[in-house]
Design an enzyme around this catalytic site. Sequence first.
Site, short mmCIF file in Angstrom:
data_model
loop_
_atom_site.label_atom_id
_atom_site.label_comp_id
_atom_site.label_asym_id
_atom_site.label_seq_id
_atom_site.Cartn_x
_atom_site.Cartn_y
_atom_site.Cartn_z
CG LEU A 115 -17.91 63.74 48.29
CD1 LEU A 115 -19.42 63.49 48.37
CD2 LEU A 115 -17.18 62.65 49.08
CB ILE A 173 -25.07 58.16 45.72
CG1 ILE A 173 -26.32 58.23 46.62
CG2 ILE A 173 -25.47 57.90 44.28
CD1 ILE A 173 -27.22 59.39 46.31
N GLY A 203 -15.00 59.71 43.25
CA GLY A 203 -16.11 60.53 42.77
C GLY A 203 -17.45 60.00 43.19
CB SER A 204 -19.11 59.31 45.60
OG SER A 204 -18.14 59.91 46.44
NE ARG A 205 -26.94 63.38 45.00
CZ ARG A 205 -27.92 63.57 44.12
NH1 ARG A 205 -27.65 63.58 42.83
NH2 ARG A 205 -29.16 63.76 44.51
#
Length: 242
Positions: A115, A173, A203-205
């Site tokens: 993301l 994450i 901001g991530s995953r």
Amino acid sequence: MSGNRPEATGNPLTHAVKLARETVPPMHPAGRPFVFGGLAATLVLRKFSKRLGVVGALATAATAAFFREPKRVPPAQQGLAVASADGLVSLIEEAVPPPELGLPAEPRMRVSVFLSVFDVHVQRIPASGVIERVAYRPGKFLSADLDKASDDNERNSVLMRTEDGHELVVVQIAGLVARRILCEIREGDKVGVGSTYGIIRFGSRVDLYLPPGSKVLVSKGQRTIGGETPIAELPTAPHPEG
């Protein structure tokens, strides 16, 4: 003659408000303190300079956009695992689920979605079922698009069992600038596909671990829509344990 006249359309202002509600996505509650704080700061800045007030208003609008929570309609087809997040499919590989969930240390197919700060940042349930375990683990804040982010970064892991008996693992994450993972579900909760269960700030995953025998339906580099894009076709029957 009067019986054939078209009905009144109603108050134009009411109609405009209705259209706005249908067009502009609602905001996740986690964003309210940031937006209210931004509005207060904008009012203060405007007293010193109209230009600073405009900058503050734009920053507040961008913050509200980050926390947007658009309505999503899951596929009608049964037996699917849908995307838990909007973003870009960055990895499709076999990997062992997070050890804190207590699952066997056996590789499963993992689909990772990255993301960016421009994507919708709420996470959604991939299939209807029951939450069996929720485990948070502190860690680093490496860039979420790196392979080792799944192992090293701060994360929150969820193990759920679908209505058909399949195990699905979803992992939030943290990324390079993400400093807050919010998970709003608990063990024992019954959840519906596509419903929002958490958010990661800035901001991530999100990793989705699939049961053995699943058929992956996405490709690396493909964009996903959380709660709508089919990630995989699940097996017709649960994989036997042990």
